[in-house]
Design an enzyme around this catalytic site. Structure first.
Site: not given
Length: 212
Positions: A83, A10
């Site tokens: 994550e 990201h």
């Protein structure tokens, strides 16, 4: 028949700027992070894509959106691409964690495969939930290009799993900067790392920003 798997981290968040721990914290992209996502979409839209798989977190969804808008592909959201959780360390600085969770921090640094931040995840746990997503992709797509939008630790752990690198070394063998692209080719010989952490698609003024 060749499958090209592109792993995209990201774009920038305030945590990637500060270096504070951000795993399950649902951070959003900065203005520059959005520009990074748009830059990726502008360059990579030119390829022919089969699918895009995305972590359900705000920062990955926002990174994938310009690409999906440009290609017309729908995001296939997978929880396994989240994550890793840092538990009680979330949002804390490394110096704070080192001082206040000293023993836990030392164990994690020495063997993160099996030692987690208090209340967080080990690298083995992250691999056990992320690699089934990779297996799903490999089983479904034997040819073409597939994009996976995920996170720093998760991408490093998936790469180690694919390439036969000890998970305990994921922090010391592979680095993945914000908005960087890594490409793994799958053919009859198995996975081959062809590109690691490339950011040529990002303008120079964004590429020079911290990318922890």
């Amino acid at each position: 028949m060749v499958l090209n798997l592109y792993l995209l981290r990201h774009g920038e968040t305030t945590f990637s700027q500060s270096g504070n721990f951000c795993g399950e914290t649902n951070a959003e992209l900065t203005k520059e992070g959005i520009q990074m996502a748009e830059s990726f979409a502008n360059v990579y839209r030119k390829l022919k894509w089969e699918a895009v798989y995305v972590s359900p977190m705000k920062r990955t969804l926002a990174t994938a959106k310009p690409f999906c808008d440009a290609t017309g592909l729908q995001m296939q959201i997978r929880e396994g691409l989240r994550e890793g959780s840092y538990g009680q360390w979330e949002t804390k600085s490394k110096s704070f964690v080192q001082e206040n969770y000293t023993e836990n921090y030392i164990k994690w640094l020495s063997e993160p495969a099996w030692n987690a931040p208090i209340g967080g995840e080990t690298a083995v746990q992250i691999a056990n939930r992320s690699m089934p997503v990779i297996s799903e992709i490999i089983d479904k797509y034997t040819d073409g290009n597939v994009l996976v939008v995920s996170h720093k630790a998760t991408i490093r752990i998936m790469l180690c799993s694919l390439l036969g690198i000890d998970l305990g070394c994921y922090r010391y063998r592979v680095n993945i900067l914000v908005a960087s692209v890594t490409k793994v080719k799958f053919d009859v010989n198995g996975p081959l790392l062809e590109i690691l952490g490339d950011r040529y698609h990002i303008p120079d003024h964004l590429r020079s920003r911290p990318g922890t």
